[in-house]
Every structure is written in structure tokens, then in C-alpha cells.
Design a protein around this motif. Structure first.
Motif, PDB file in Angstrom:
ATOM      1  N   ALA A  94      -9.557  36.040 -33.953  1.00  0.00           N
ATOM      2  CA  ALA A  94      -9.835  37.474 -33.891  1.00  0.00           C
ATOM      3  C   ALA A  94     -11.071  37.796 -34.712  1.00  0.00           C
ATOM      4  N   GLY A  95     -11.661  38.956 -34.443  1.00  0.00           N
ATOM      5  CA  GLY A  95     -12.831  39.390 -35.195  1.00  0.00           C
ATOM      6  C   GLY A  95     -14.115  39.045 -34.486  1.00  0.00           C
ATOM      7  N   ALA A  96     -15.050  39.969 -34.514  1.00  0.00           N
ATOM      8  CA  ALA A  96     -16.301  39.797 -33.773  1.00  0.00           C
ATOM      9  C   ALA A  96     -17.071  38.569 -34.231  1.00  0.00           C
ATOM     10  N   ALA A  97     -17.258  38.401 -35.541  1.00  0.00           N
ATOM     11  CA  ALA A  97     -18.074  37.296 -36.026  1.00  0.00           C
ATOM     12  C   ALA A  97     -17.415  35.935 -35.814  1.00  0.00           C
ATOM     13  N   PRO A  98     -16.142  35.748 -36.214  1.00  0.00           N
ATOM     14  CA  PRO A  98     -15.518  34.444 -35.969  1.00  0.00           C
ATOM     15  C   PRO A  98     -15.480  34.073 -34.493  1.00  0.00           C
ATOM     16  N   ARG A  99     -15.204  35.056 -33.634  1.00  0.00           N
ATOM     17  CA  ARG A  99     -15.124  34.753 -32.214  1.00  0.00           C
ATOM     18  C   ARG A  99     -16.505  34.427 -31.644  1.00  0.00           C
ATOM     19  N   ALA A 100     -17.527  35.158 -32.067  1.00  0.00           N
ATOM     20  CA  ALA A 100     -18.883  34.902 -31.565  1.00  0.00           C
ATOM     21  C   ALA A 100     -19.390  33.540 -32.021  1.00  0.00           C
ATOM     22  N   ARG A 101     -19.098  33.174 -33.286  1.00  0.00           N
ATOM     23  CA  ARG A 101     -19.529  31.855 -33.775  1.00  0.00           C
ATOM     24  C   ARG A 101     -18.875  30.747 -32.968  1.00  0.00           C
ATOM     25  N   MET A 102     -17.607  30.932 -32.613  1.00  0.00           N
ATOM     26  CA  MET A 102     -16.917  29.933 -31.813  1.00  0.00           C
ATOM     27  C   MET A 102     -17.467  29.895 -30.389  1.00  0.00           C
ATOM     28  N   GLU A 103     -17.653  31.075 -29.790  1.00  0.00           N
ATOM     29  CA  GLU A 103     -18.064  31.129 -28.386  1.00  0.00           C
ATOM     30  C   GLU A 103     -19.495  30.631 -28.164  1.00  0.00           C
ATOM     31  N   ARG A 104     -20.328  30.687 -29.186  1.00  0.00           N
ATOM     32  CA  ARG A 104     -21.689  30.175 -28.992  1.00  0.00           C
ATOM     33  C   ARG A 104     -21.658  28.691 -28.629  1.00  0.00           C
ATOM     34  N   TRP A 105     -20.689  27.940 -29.195  1.00  0.00           N
ATOM     35  CA  TRP A 105     -20.594  26.521 -28.867  1.00  0.00           C
ATOM     36  C   TRP A 105     -20.106  26.310 -27.445  1.00  0.00           C
ATOM     37  N   MET A 106     -19.251  27.193 -26.978  1.00  0.00           N
ATOM     38  CA  MET A 106     -18.811  27.113 -25.586  1.00  0.00           C
ATOM     39  C   MET A 106     -19.993  27.358 -24.650  1.00  0.00           C
ATOM     40  N   ASP A 107     -20.822  28.357 -24.988  1.00  0.00           N
ATOM     41  CA  ASP A 107     -22.017  28.632 -24.184  1.00  0.00           C
ATOM     42  C   ASP A 107     -23.032  27.496 -24.306  1.00  0.00           C
TER      43      ASP A 107
END
Length: 217
Positions: A94-107
Motif C-alpha cells: 500500500a502507499g503511493a511511493a512503495p507501490r510505485a517503487r515496486m511497479e517500476r521494476w515490473m515496467d
């Protein structure tokens, strides 16, 4: 809770992501063969589910999804909605920053790793030795190694997993590729000790061992 239906062959890296995620979440599923020599993906029935004619395709009741990373997000969010205290809250933080940091690796896996790694994998694993283009394979190995150097440097900051202490969807997405990297016979493979430790940590997980470990094909 009903089971899930996953269309796709077990040796597809994108199918493997989904199988691994189901294993981590303890989700029952049925897998049906599709793609490459199994065919099916060009049939009208399959194209009605997935107009791209690729694997995987997920069917969960009335929900039909394609694109493996989107399927991973769906499965995690589905579990968070049903069981807020489940493992899924770590997989998809949860949370904008933790989720964005994780999703950048998926992208990044889709934008950078996959284009570099695909000709290497196909050249070494799915092409007969006498038909291999060694110049193309060497170039792909260098490009893939350079991409893995970025991950190795990122892991230098005391991280057990890509984004800290918790295993997330990013580790599944990129970890499916690091498994292939260390399973192929690659000449002049760069020495990346942190990447190797991360790979070994992932490969010790029961869901990895049950769903995607084994010979490449």
C-alpha cells in the motif's frame, strides 16, 4: 473460493509469473495448455478471450484478463480485498511511493529486460546448436548482462529483495528472468554476486520450486 483457469504452456516465462504468484498466495488453479506447439491461441474461442493470441490468459468467473503483469496485480488485489491480512499485502504494498517503487521494476522488465533477454533465450534454448547465430547471441548476452548489472547495483544497498525486506510482485516479475539467466550456459557471464544471492533467495521459495524450477525449454 473457486479455482482459477490459466491458459498457457508452463515453459512460458509470462505464464510462469502467474503460476508463481498463485503458489505464493496459495490459490487453487487449473492450467490448460496453449501456445507454440500446443496451438489453440489462434482459434476463435481463444481470440475471443485474448485478441492478441498470446499466453497467459486468466479466467476467474466473469473476469477474463491478459497481460501477465496485469494478472499479477489482479490476483494480489483480489486477495487483499478478500483477506486484508494475507500475504498479498506484502506482494502488492500500500502507499503511493512503495507501490510505485515496486511497479517500476515490473515496467522495467517489459521495457528493458525482456527485449534484451528474448534473443538470448531463444538463441540458446529454443534454437538447435547448428542453427544458432552466435554473433546475435553474443550481442544479446552483453545487453542482458548490462541490464543485470543495474539490478546488481540496486541490490547493493542491503536489500534482501528488490524493494527491501518484503518479497513483492516485482521479485516475481524480474525473478522469472533471473532464473533463466543463471540456468543458461553463457560465456563470459559477468560476476554479479548480489544478483546471485538474490536469485538463490528466490529459488529457495517453495512456490518457485513447485511452479517454475526445472530445465529450460
Amino acid at each position: 473460493m473457486g479455482g482459477l483457469l490459466i491458459w498457457g504452456r508452463a515453459n512460458s516465462v509470462n505464464v510462469q509469473k502467474v503460476l508463481w504468484c498463485c503458489g505464493e498466495l496459495g490459490l487453487p488453479f487449473e492450467r490448460r495448455e496453449a501456445g507454440l506447439h500446443f496451438g489453440m491461441v489462434n482459434s476463435p474461442e481463444y481470440r475471443a478471450m485474448n485478441p492478441n493470441g498470446r499466453v497467459p490468459t486468466l479466467v476467474d468467473g466473469d473476469v477474463v484478463l491478459w497481460e501477465s503483469n496485469s494478472i499479477l496485480r489482479y490476483l494480489a488485489l483480489r486477495e487483499i480485498e478478500r483477506r486484508p491480512d494475507s500475504q498479498a499485502r506484502h506482494l502488492y504494498p500500500a502507499g503511493a511511493a512503495p507501490r510505485a517503487r515496486m511497479e517500476r521494476w515490473m515496467d522495467w522488465t517489459l521495457s528493458t529486460m525482456q527485449p534484451a533477454e528474448r534473443p538470448l533465450f531463444w538463441g540458446l534454448v529454443r534454437t538447435r546448436p547448428e542453427d544458432r547465430d552466435m554473433a546475435a547471441i553474443t550481442a544479446a548476452a552483453k545487453a542482458t548482462g548490462n541490464a543485470w548489472k543495474i539490478v546488481d547495483a540496486h541490490l547493493a544497498h542491503g536489500r534482501d529483495y528488490l524493494e527491501g525486506d518484503d518479497f513483492t510482485l516485482a521479485d516475481i516479475t524480474l525473478g522469472s528472468y533471473v532464473r533463466r539467466w543463471f540456468s543458461m550456459e553463457i560465456e563470459s557471464r559477468p560476476d554479479l554476486p548480489r544478483l546471485r544471492r538474490w536469485h538463490d533467495r528466490l529459488s529457495a521459495r517453495p512456490a518457485f520450486q513447485s511452479q517454475i524450477a526445472g530445465p529450460l525449454s
